[in-house]
Design a protein around this motif. Structure first.
Motif, PDB file in Angstrom:
ATOM      1  N   ARG A 181     -54.622  33.473 -27.080  1.00 51.17           N
ATOM      2  CA  ARG A 181     -52.769  33.549 -26.432  1.00 51.17           C
ATOM      3  C   ARG A 181     -52.328  34.348 -25.736  1.00 51.17           C
ATOM      4  NH1 ARG A 181     -50.721  30.304 -30.537  1.00 51.17           N
ATOM      5  NH2 ARG A 181     -52.132  28.232 -29.836  1.00 51.17           N
ATOM      6  N   GLY A 182     -52.775  35.812 -25.730  1.00 51.70           N
ATOM      7  CA  GLY A 182     -52.094  36.879 -25.038  1.00 51.70           C
ATOM      8  C   GLY A 182     -52.939  36.955 -24.382  1.00 51.70           C
ATOM      9  N   VAL A 183     -54.340  36.852 -24.041  1.00 54.34           N
ATOM     10  CA  VAL A 183     -55.482  36.833 -22.480  1.00 54.34           C
ATOM     11  C   VAL A 183     -54.499  35.633 -21.809  1.00 54.34           C
ATOM     12  CG1 VAL A 183     -57.471  37.038 -21.476  1.00 54.34           C
ATOM     13  CG2 VAL A 183     -57.452  37.547 -24.017  1.00 54.34           C
ATOM     14  N   ASP A 184     -54.569  34.652 -22.290  1.00 53.66           N
ATOM     15  CA  ASP A 184     -53.642  33.315 -20.876  1.00 53.66           C
ATOM     16  C   ASP A 184     -52.504  34.243 -20.251  1.00 53.66           C
ATOM     17  OD1 ASP A 184     -55.334  31.185 -21.457  1.00 53.66           O
ATOM     18  OD2 ASP A 184     -54.113  30.385 -22.703  1.00 53.66           O
ATOM     19  N   ILE A 194     -55.925  35.353 -17.109  1.00 56.22           N
ATOM     20  CA  ILE A 194     -57.209  34.818 -16.752  1.00 56.22           C
ATOM     21  C   ILE A 194     -57.014  33.667 -16.915  1.00 56.22           C
ATOM     22  CG2 ILE A 194     -59.348  34.998 -17.817  1.00 56.22           C
ATOM     23  CD1 ILE A 194     -58.352  38.154 -18.953  1.00 56.22           C
ATOM     24  N   THR A 195     -57.748  32.514 -16.420  1.00 53.15           N
ATOM     25  CA  THR A 195     -57.297  31.154 -16.859  1.00 53.15           C
ATOM     26  C   THR A 195     -58.719  31.018 -18.908  1.00 53.15           C
ATOM     27  OG1 THR A 195     -60.257  30.895 -16.285  1.00 53.15           O
ATOM     28  CG2 THR A 195     -58.176  30.052 -14.807  1.00 53.15           C
ATOM     29  N   GLU A 196     -57.563  30.172 -18.733  1.00 52.51           N
ATOM     30  CA  GLU A 196     -57.856  29.844 -20.317  1.00 52.51           C
ATOM     31  C   GLU A 196     -59.479  29.625 -21.208  1.00 52.51           C
ATOM     32  OE1 GLU A 196     -55.779  27.110 -24.513  1.00 52.51           O
ATOM     33  OE2 GLU A 196     -56.297  26.567 -21.860  1.00 52.51           O
ATOM     34  N   GLY A 197     -59.784  28.637 -20.484  1.00 52.03           N
ATOM     35  CA  GLY A 197     -61.214  28.696 -20.596  1.00 52.03           C
ATOM     36  C   GLY A 197     -62.502  30.278 -20.779  1.00 52.03           C
ATOM     37  N   LYS A 198     -62.037  30.850 -19.555  1.00 49.86           N
ATOM     38  CA  LYS A 198     -62.965  31.537 -19.206  1.00 49.86           C
ATOM     39  C   LYS A 198     -62.343  32.740 -19.947  1.00 49.86           C
ATOM     40  CE  LYS A 198     -63.568  33.946 -15.172  1.00 49.86           C
ATOM     41  NZ  LYS A 198     -63.151  33.683 -13.547  1.00 49.86           N
ATOM     42  N   ALA A 199     -61.217  32.884 -21.481  1.00 47.39           N
ATOM     43  CA  ALA A 199     -60.909  34.586 -21.888  1.00 47.39           C
ATOM     44  C   ALA A 199     -61.945  33.003 -23.071  1.00 47.39           C
ATOM     45  CB  ALA A 199     -58.986  34.331 -22.061  1.00 47.39           C
TER      46      ALA A 199
END
Lengths: 269, 269, 269
Positions: free
Chosen positions: C135-138, C142-147
């Motif tokens: 969630r933080g990365v999102d 960064i797109t969710e799937g990639k992260a």
């Protein structure tokens, strides 16, 4: 009775076929039997399988996805079917692939009187322990399916249906070669398994005909329906649906117009 | 809310339906619920079935291919559903066919509070122990489904949906006769079973409506979709696919234009 | 080898894929593999699953409808697959939904060396224990799937395929984004599960290519076939059949003409 006409008795009788079969094909088998004009029941719990067999007009045993509970259920149902005198079709799917499957197949043949075995060339030769012999026979020019079928009848002591490009059905006294069909049948899972149930429906509907004749009628009806379906198919998905339609719609006239069977009286009788 | 409009809430809510059902229809049920606009989950292991029921908006119990493990799973899930207050639909497939099935059906009714029972005339009368009584009532001119439904509500103490040419839904206070449908529904395995899951989806999406009204909306939507599909079908195979299409595509307007329901307030209230 | 060409080796090799999968999708998986040009086998009894894995070219483990017997069978088959050096695809269906599912998924990852994990964004993050982190990365764009995919590779130590509107395939060194597909895939049960088996078939047919490249070829072929099928579909029922047709009929030329992949070399290598 003429073989192409024999579908009519199935539709009139609407036989109840008790299937103890593998989980891959259970839906397709039920839909195929409904389309044909028969009634499926699929109970496979050991707590009720004998009771269900008592209600049925024929029993189909298929070992495609075995569990030890299911084996027990098959044998209990098989014994009830034998007591009651209804036909039992045995389909040894994948026999030869694992020791467990070989052992279960042997146990079923030992404990249940089966009316006919249905399998492809590999399965039937594995079941009958014939591989070496059959290879020799092949070399002498006899087509593989016929040689396997004749040797398997001798080894197993029951009629066999060996499916392939030409299907061979024999009880050691007479032999049918049935050459209808469609290559799309090999692209849909469960078409061999459903055929076993369709054979059971034909046996249940023709108690006074020879098992091999009723089985040949089943195979021929089935394969002519596949030919009809192929005309409406763009691939295996649409074929599957068109085939269910064709099982419902194909008439004895269509079978008569397309039937391709050779009948042999075997010399050893 | 008007019955033909009730599909919209299902599609808006996208309820999660936990199905503990038979292996013949599990794929068709999942595809049917997706097509409808609901979400299926099919967990049936005793190790997780209670946890899964906790996530769900409704529970469907179907005894078509019983195992003893599955019975335990059904009862655990049913108890969780009752605690949580979500609807439970019970489909006693094949009750009457074996003593084991009768015993399991009775046990489920004893241990789980079901919201509605769905079955055909034979199953519902077997479940309610009504056969003799009902035959007598038949003779006096009441249509079979209606008589069975009314007696079964009294015997079982829960609402019932008796499927047949006309479907009858009653809780003893009101009774609906729903007369849409297609004869092709009887040629595809699992159409009755899927209906049970569709009823569960309608109950989950209409918690403030009477169970029998939501069930009638489910039956009517389902049968109008079948009528639409029949126009695109050449037989049971193509019907099955067209029916899944129709479950996805049929709108409340199409239902409104085709609905065929009679509503009765019963005198005994 | 170019990714759109990689279907040809599957059809030439006709790899035998051993699937221990859930009962909802077992028929669709078998039909999908036949249509693709691979051969399915579905044995899941603990008595024979190790022997069956010995015959296979790849193994697929899918926990959609668990039983404790099946878990034991999965681990035995996985160990044989590891000894034999054939690819193992793990599909943690519904992980996170129940504690039992979480525990089984962890046990499989502990006892079996899997070649790749396939799941949707929720399943892969649950499996890797990543939710908060992701969630933080999102939030940083960064797109969710990639992260999720990049974090999961690190947490799990194996390549992952995260399916979604864009599918992400990575082993931590390179990352593919595959953007073909059809929204109708989300309306048919088992399309994610069948994809796992198709990935297994591509891995088995390309032992000398990187796992992530072969998996990307599988995903891309699969999704281009879905695009072709969508043109012939009126809804989820007709799509399902057209998709099986398209798996059989789609050529490397059609894939080449439609392929939509981005390839990234990751900086952390």
């Amino acid at each position: 009775m003429k073989i192409p006409m024999m579908i009519d008795a199935v539709r009139n009788k609407n036989p109840l076929i008790h299937n103890i079969t593998n989980q891959v094909v259970v839906n397709f088998t039920a839909n195929g039997l409904y389309a044909l004009g028969a009634s499926p029941v699929m109970a496979n719990a050991v707590e009720e399988t004998a009771d269900m067999a008592r209600n049925a007009d024929a029993l189909l045993l298929n070992i495609g996805t075995l569990t030890s509970d299911q084996v027990e259920a098959m044998i209990e149902a098989g014994k009830v079917a034998n007591e009651k005198g209804i036909p039992v079709v045995f389909d040894p799917v994948g026999v030869g692939a694992t020791p467990y499957r070989n052992q279960v197949a042997a146990k079923i043949l030992e404990e249940v009187n089966v009316s006919i075995v249905r399998g492809n060339a590999g399965e039937v030769s594995q079941l009958a322990g014939l591989e070496a012999e059959v290879r020799g026979v092949d070399a002498s020019g006899i087509t593989e399916g016929k040689a396997i079928a004749r040797h398997a009848v001798e080894a197993l002591g029951v009629p066999v249906l060996v499916t392939g490009k030409t299907d061979v059905i024999t009880d050691g006294k007479q032999l049918f070669e049935a050459s209808n069909g469609s290559s799309l049948l090999t692209k849909v899972t469960g078409t061999g398994c459903l055929l076993g149930s369709v054979v059971a429906a034909f046996l249940a509907s023709h108690p006074d005909e020879a098992v091999v004749k009723a089985a040949t009628a089943a195979v021929t009806f089935y394969n002519v329906a596949a030919e009809q379906a192929t005309e409406h198919a763009n691939g295996p998905g649409s074929f599957q649906m068109a085939f269910l339609d064709a099982l419902a719609e194909t008439t004895n006239r269509t079978v008569s117009a397309n039937v391709n069977i050779k009948h042999h009286i075997l010399s050893e009788e």
